[in-house]
Design an enzyme around this catalytic site. Structure first.
Site, PDB file in Angstrom:
ATOM      1  N   THR A  72      27.348  15.070 -42.047  1.00 15.23           N
ATOM      2  CA  THR A  72      28.414  14.152 -42.457  1.00 15.23           C
ATOM      3  C   THR A  72      29.639  14.974 -43.187  1.00 15.23           C
ATOM      4  O   THR A  72      30.991  14.979 -42.645  1.00 15.23           O
ATOM      5  CB  THR A  72      28.257  13.159 -43.543  1.00 15.23           C
ATOM      6  N   GLN A 172      21.843  14.228 -33.534  1.00  8.24           N
ATOM      7  CA  GLN A 172      20.745  13.945 -32.800  1.00  8.24           C
ATOM      8  C   GLN A 172      20.212  14.866 -31.660  1.00  8.24           C
ATOM      9  O   GLN A 172      19.308  14.563 -31.258  1.00  8.24           O
ATOM     10  CB  GLN A 172      20.938  12.456 -32.394  1.00  8.24           C
ATOM     11  N   SER A 192      22.580  18.735 -38.629  1.00 10.31           N
ATOM     12  CA  SER A 192      22.185  18.247 -40.011  1.00 10.31           C
ATOM     13  C   SER A 192      20.543  18.639 -39.959  1.00 10.31           C
ATOM     14  O   SER A 192      19.703  18.478 -38.959  1.00 10.31           O
ATOM     15  CB  SER A 192      22.324  16.813 -40.350  1.00 10.31           C
ATOM     16  N   HIS A 194      17.643  18.048 -41.572  1.00  8.82           N
ATOM     17  CA  HIS A 194      16.768  16.989 -41.915  1.00  8.82           C
ATOM     18  C   HIS A 194      16.397  16.134 -40.644  1.00  8.82           C
ATOM     19  O   HIS A 194      15.527  15.533 -40.873  1.00  8.82           O
ATOM     20  CB  HIS A 194      17.134  15.878 -43.132  1.00  8.82           C
ATOM     21  N   CYS A 318      22.919  -4.717 -39.305  1.00 11.27           N
ATOM     22  CA  CYS A 318      22.516  -5.600 -40.521  1.00 11.27           C
ATOM     23  C   CYS A 318      21.357  -5.181 -41.386  1.00 11.27           C
ATOM     24  O   CYS A 318      20.940  -5.822 -42.277  1.00 11.27           O
ATOM     25  CB  CYS A 318      22.653  -6.868 -39.920  1.00 11.27           C
TER      26      CYS A 318
END
Length: 372
Positions: A72, A172, A192, A194, A318
């Protein structure tokens, strides 16, 4: 009842090599890497050794690796840093929210490029969206919800021909697919740790040699004056150990195992009524499968699987306490409210997949019976 973790696309368990390296470092060292005393120099050596491991795995020069707190931060740094070069950016509709939101607030105009029903962007459409005032083109390597692999090389080539910077979100893709930053020709790549078994809170932004980018974090000259702040040395050491473990042969082996796991899932769900596979059937990452399940809310499926000892995720937003449908699935023109994401990783076993394949049909059947 044992647990079966199938949510590696969200975060992957820490690899033993990374844990051992971090514990060893925490138990023996503590120096500020910007100091010239012995403790500081030991920290500096550890950082630079880790940087070399990261660079090797990603096919970059060590000086092109800037350590950040994760993808991010890398994404926002790339987007805001490039914003001063022009008032316009290009963002495919299926990008991660970090890309979409950072581009939306950078102060200029954003052209959103659509995708087909597999989530794949057309390189010609991206090229057509480039304008004289375009500062940056963004493209994720692998979609985080459906696993579609984007035509990265074609888009990078189009940007090179037009003299426009290009940023690749490889969160990814890193640790899943071979990356060769030097050969790719991209200007910026975000990763990233992790996501593929490294520690949380650490990542990297690859910045092409010679490219000057405005800093996001200021206040110090760390990372060769490209990212201020005291370095997270234990996490950097763990990141380096993770990348050192992922030699080309090991990466290929893990990708092959992951694909066998996801192929089993795909073969099994083909027998289930009202279950659809989202994403590109051919150009897909080895570790991720996204399913659409007719007539059942994703929270119910996730809770049913969790009671059976299986951790998974819904591609729909959601499932994370938001009420909006998934922007990625909406952009693809599929049901954006009901999906299930299964993602495997370095420690996934055949038993994990067998548990899923045993539980999923029962969960779906019982929920549909309740709905009826």
């Amino acid at each position: 009842m044992g647990r079966h973790y199938l949510d590696h696309a969200s975060t992957s368990p820490l690899r033993p090599e990374a844990a051992a390296a971090m514990i060893d470092w925490l138990g023996t060292a503590h120096g500020d890497p910007s100091r010239i005393h012995a403790e500081g120099l030991a920290s500096r050596v550890a950082i630079e050794q880790a940087r070399e491991h990261v660079a090797t795995m990603l096919g970059a020069r060590s000086r092109e690796v800037v350590f950040t707190s994760g993808a991010t931060e890398s994404i926002v740094t790339a987007i805001w840093g490039a914003a001063e070069r022009g008032g316009h950016m290009v963002v495919p509709a299926v990008e991660h929210s970090a890309v979409r939101e950072a581009a939306a607030v950078h102060g200029g105009q954003v052209t959103v490029v659509g995708v087909d029903r597999t989530g794949r962007v057309d390189p010609d459409a991206v090229a057509a969206a480039i304008r004289p005032d375009t500062s940056l083109v963004n493209l994720q390597w692998v979609n985080h919800e459906v696993g579609t692999v984007q035509p990265v090389r074609e888009v990078v080539q189009a940007c090179r021909e037009r003299g426009v910077l290009v940023h690749i979100d490889a969160a990814q893709a890193a640790g899943r697919l071979p990356l060769a930053f030097g050969e790719l020709g991209a200007d910026l790549v975000s990763v990233s740790a992790h996501k593929f078994g490294g520690p949380p809170g650490i990542g990297a932004l690859l910045i092409r040699r010679g490219l000057r980018l405005r800093r996001l974090l200021v206040g110090g000259d760390q990372e060769r004056a490209r990212r201020a702040g005291f370095e997270n040395v234990p996490a950097i050491v763990g990141f380096g150990a993770t990348c050192a473990r992922l030699t080309p042969a090991r990466l290929e082996e893990e990708a092959s195992i992951a694909r066998r796991h996801t192929d089993r899932v795909l073969a099994a769900v083909a027998e289930l009524d009202g279950v659809h596979v989202y994403g590109d059937p051919d150009q897909r990452a080895p570790h991720l499968v996204c399913l659409g399940i007719d007539g059942i809310e994703p929270q119910a499926v996730l809770l049913g699987l969790d009671r059976a000892g299986i951790a998974a995720h819904s591609g729909s937003a959601c499932s994370s306490e938001a009420l909006e449908p998934s922007p990625v699935l909406e952009a693809m023109g599929v049901d954006a409210h009901r999906s299930l994401r299964i993602s495997v990783g370095w420690d996934t076993t055949n038993g994990d997949i067998e548990a899923l394949l045993g539980a999923l049909p029962e969960v779906i059947t019982s929920l549909r019976a309740l709905r009826a």
